[in-house]
Design a protein around this motif. Structure first.
Motif, PDB file in Angstrom:
ATOM      1  N   ALA A   1       0.881  -1.187  -0.011  1.00 32.31           N
ATOM      2  CA  ALA A   1       0.163   0.088  -0.062  1.00 32.31           C
ATOM      3  C   ALA A   1       0.932   1.039   0.037  1.00 32.31           C
ATOM      4  N   THR A   2       0.277   2.411   0.232  1.00 33.84           N
ATOM      5  CA  THR A   2       1.203   3.471   0.401  1.00 33.84           C
ATOM      6  C   THR A   2       1.506   4.114   1.871  1.00 33.84           C
ATOM      7  N   PRO A   3       2.696   4.563   1.986  1.00 32.41           N
ATOM      8  CA  PRO A   3       3.078   4.772   3.534  1.00 32.41           C
ATOM      9  C   PRO A   3       2.324   5.899   4.117  1.00 32.41           C
ATOM     10  N   VAL A   4       2.233   5.749   5.576  1.00 34.17           N
ATOM     11  CA  VAL A   4       1.678   6.890   6.494  1.00 34.17           C
ATOM     12  C   VAL A   4       2.788   7.309   7.472  1.00 34.17           C
ATOM     13  N   VAL A   5       2.965   8.476   7.698  1.00 30.33           N
ATOM     14  CA  VAL A   5       4.048   8.752   8.790  1.00 30.33           C
ATOM     15  C   VAL A   5       3.323   9.280   9.909  1.00 30.33           C
ATOM     16  N   VAL A   6       3.787   8.850  11.232  1.00 28.17           N
ATOM     17  CA  VAL A   6       3.328   9.381  12.338  1.00 28.17           C
ATOM     18  C   VAL A   6       4.413  10.084  13.137  1.00 28.17           C
ATOM     19  N   ALA A   7       4.186  11.448  13.450  1.00 27.51           N
ATOM     20  CA  ALA A   7       5.012  12.043  14.283  1.00 27.51           C
ATOM     21  C   ALA A   7       4.391  12.361  15.641  1.00 27.51           C
ATOM     22  N   GLY A   8       5.221  11.944  16.668  1.00 26.25           N
ATOM     23  CA  GLY A   8       4.780  12.591  17.974  1.00 26.25           C
ATOM     24  C   GLY A   8       5.661  11.909  18.854  1.00 26.25           C
ATOM     25  N   LEU A   9       6.264  12.772  19.771  1.00 29.97           N
ATOM     26  CA  LEU A   9       7.389  12.235  20.570  1.00 29.97           C
ATOM     27  C   LEU A   9       6.888  11.093  21.626  1.00 29.97           C
ATOM     28  N   GLY A  10       7.519  10.197  21.613  1.00 30.19           N
ATOM     29  CA  GLY A  10       7.217   8.782  22.526  1.00 30.19           C
ATOM     30  C   GLY A  10       6.064   8.162  22.254  1.00 30.19           C
ATOM     31  N   HIS A  11       5.725   8.173  20.940  1.00 21.29           N
ATOM     32  CA  HIS A  11       4.631   7.109  20.538  1.00 21.29           C
ATOM     33  C   HIS A  11       4.897   6.014  20.445  1.00 21.29           C
ATOM     34  N   ARG A  12       3.780   4.985  20.715  1.00 16.03           N
ATOM     35  CA  ARG A  12       3.971   3.501  20.537  1.00 16.03           C
ATOM     36  C   ARG A  12       3.270   3.132  19.497  1.00 16.03           C
ATOM     37  N   ILE A  13       3.728   1.816  18.965  1.00 13.06           N
ATOM     38  CA  ILE A  13       3.050   1.206  17.537  1.00 13.06           C
ATOM     39  C   ILE A  13       2.516  -0.018  18.150  1.00 13.06           C
ATOM     40  N   SER A  14       1.470  -0.547  17.740  1.00 11.77           N
ATOM     41  CA  SER A  14       0.705  -1.876  18.031  1.00 11.77           C
ATOM     42  C   SER A  14       0.334  -2.434  16.848  1.00 11.77           C
ATOM     43  N   HIS A  15       0.931  -3.430  16.244  1.00 10.95           N
ATOM     44  CA  HIS A  15       0.342  -4.147  15.128  1.00 10.95           C
ATOM     45  C   HIS A  15      -0.716  -5.015  15.484  1.00 10.95           C
ATOM     46  N   GLN A  16      -1.915  -4.991  14.664  1.00  5.77           N
ATOM     47  CA  GLN A  16      -2.871  -5.729  14.843  1.00  5.77           C
ATOM     48  C   GLN A  16      -3.187  -6.881  14.183  1.00  5.77           C
ATOM     49  N   ALA A  17      -2.400  -7.413  13.307  1.00  7.00           N
ATOM     50  CA  ALA A  17      -2.650  -8.640  12.770  1.00  7.00           C
ATOM     51  C   ALA A  17      -2.444  -9.886  13.453  1.00  7.00           C
ATOM     52  N   ASP A  18      -3.238 -10.792  13.261  1.00  9.80           N
ATOM     53  CA  ASP A  18      -3.350 -11.927  14.098  1.00  9.80           C
ATOM     54  C   ASP A  18      -2.378 -12.901  13.845  1.00  9.80           C
ATOM     55  N   GLY A  19      -0.992 -12.463  14.317  1.00 13.28           N
ATOM     56  CA  GLY A  19       0.201 -13.253  13.797  1.00 13.28           C
ATOM     57  C   GLY A  19       1.548 -12.848  14.738  1.00 13.28           C
ATOM     58  N   MET A  20       2.317 -13.737  14.447  1.00 18.47           N
ATOM     59  CA  MET A  20       3.598 -13.285  15.373  1.00 18.47           C
ATOM     60  C   MET A  20       4.169 -11.905  14.996  1.00 18.47           C
ATOM     61  N   LYS A  21       4.457 -11.139  16.179  1.00 15.44           N
ATOM     62  CA  LYS A  21       5.201  -9.703  15.639  1.00 15.44           C
ATOM     63  C   LYS A  21       6.462  -9.833  15.996  1.00 15.44           C
ATOM     64  N   ILE A  22       7.358  -9.245  15.015  1.00 16.06           N
ATOM     65  CA  ILE A  22       8.696  -9.599  15.096  1.00 16.06           C
ATOM     66  C   ILE A  22       9.447  -8.048  15.374  1.00 16.06           C
ATOM     67  N   ILE A  23      10.165  -7.774  16.082  1.00 20.23           N
ATOM     68  CA  ILE A  23      10.817  -6.447  16.319  1.00 20.23           C
ATOM     69  C   ILE A  23      12.446  -6.495  16.052  1.00 20.23           C
ATOM     70  N   MET A  24      12.894  -5.781  15.341  1.00 21.43           N
ATOM     71  CA  MET A  24      14.350  -5.754  14.910  1.00 21.43           C
ATOM     72  C   MET A  24      14.816  -4.361  15.549  1.00 21.43           C
ATOM     73  N   PRO A  25      15.795  -4.212  16.355  1.00 22.87           N
ATOM     74  CA  PRO A  25      16.264  -3.156  16.888  1.00 22.87           C
ATOM     75  C   PRO A  25      17.474  -2.755  16.166  1.00 22.87           C
ATOM     76  N   PHE A  26      17.731  -1.604  16.130  1.00 23.82           N
ATOM     77  CA  PHE A  26      19.067  -1.174  15.122  1.00 23.82           C
ATOM     78  C   PHE A  26      19.511   0.088  16.429  1.00 23.82           C
ATOM     79  N   THR A  27      21.097   0.097  16.516  1.00 23.74           N
ATOM     80  CA  THR A  27      21.480   1.206  17.382  1.00 23.74           C
ATOM     81  C   THR A  27      22.232   2.054  16.428  1.00 23.74           C
ATOM     82  N   SER A  28      22.678   3.222  17.018  1.00 22.72           N
ATOM     83  CA  SER A  28      23.689   4.191  16.488  1.00 22.72           C
ATOM     84  C   SER A  28      23.915   5.137  17.580  1.00 22.72           C
TER      85      SER A  28
END
Lengths: 154, 154
Positions: free
Chosen positions: A114-141
């Motif tokens: 689909a087309t992307p949507v961007v959310v801006a807001g300090l300290g927001h949290r994301i919650s994926h709602q699909a009924d399946g395993m959620k994988i998170i990949m962290p990256f540091t710098s």
């Protein structure tokens, strides 16, 4: 979700940030997300729909990191999350998902973006709602962290 | 974007909130979004992919309104945006988009829905990145406002 789905997204982000901003992110260990731990200041989100599955992706940046990426790309740092930054995050989201889509397509996993949507807001949290395993990949710098999260329906 | 796309989403939200929470939202005039005016505290986002077009939808609630919807549905008010609230927003996003999909499908506009993602963060802003007209539909209530935004590629 098939674990083969993880690396194409991970490598695609490293590749995009390296190419666009000449910056090396350090990938942490991908893990199954069990709560809404990832917080950030600006996120790109995109939906994916394929014949076998559908799902969602998010890429979340801490403000310091995305500002440094902009600085490296354009030589200017707006100092805050403005329209240029949200457009950049939308672009990165498209490129990372497109890169992973090409790799996964060669392996027989096809999906449309689909087309992307961007959310801006300090300290927001994301919650994926699909009924399946959620994988998170962290990256540091040195400038802050980023997180890819993907979730596909079973 | 075809203006025929607006009413199915607008009516679908009114219908879902009326059915689930016995609450009447007052729809304002839909307009073309020219800047990132809509702010809210919790948003559901979903990608849409069809043969003719693709795009994205968001439904954004102010905290007071979504807490009142939860109160009306379940008789309890968590007082803050917790996991129950984000799940509810994901559910509403699915139902509104599914309702509009059915109406639009009968008119020959077919699309598939990705899976929803919910963003929680006080005062966040949404920026749809598709290269097409962005429509914002405001809704008011004594407890706060809500906004649907849709954007389809040209």
């Amino acid at each position: 979700m098939n674990v083969n789905f993880i690396n194409p997204f991970l490598e695609s982000l490293l590749n995009v940030i390296s190419t666009m901003a000449n910056m090396k992110l350090n990938p942490g260990k991908p893990k199954i997300k069990t709560d809404n731990l990832a917080k950030g200041d600006v996120s790109g989100l995109i939906g994916m729909v394929g014949p076998q599955t559908k799902g969602s992706l998010s890429i979340t940046f801490e403000q310091g990191l995305i500002l440094e990426i902009m600085q490296n790309m354009l030589g200017e740092n707006p100092g805050e999350i403005n329209d240029e930054i949200t457009d950049l995050v939308g672009e990165i989201t498209n490129m990372v998902t497109g890169g992973a889509k090409n790799i996964l397509g060669e392996k027989g996993y096809d999906f449309e973006m689909a087309t992307p949507v961007v959310v801006a807001g300090l300290g927001h949290r994301i919650s994926h709602q699909a009924d399946g395993m959620k994988i998170i990949m962290p990256f540091t710098s040195p400038h802050g962290s980023a997180y890819i999260e993907i979730c596909f329906e079973k």
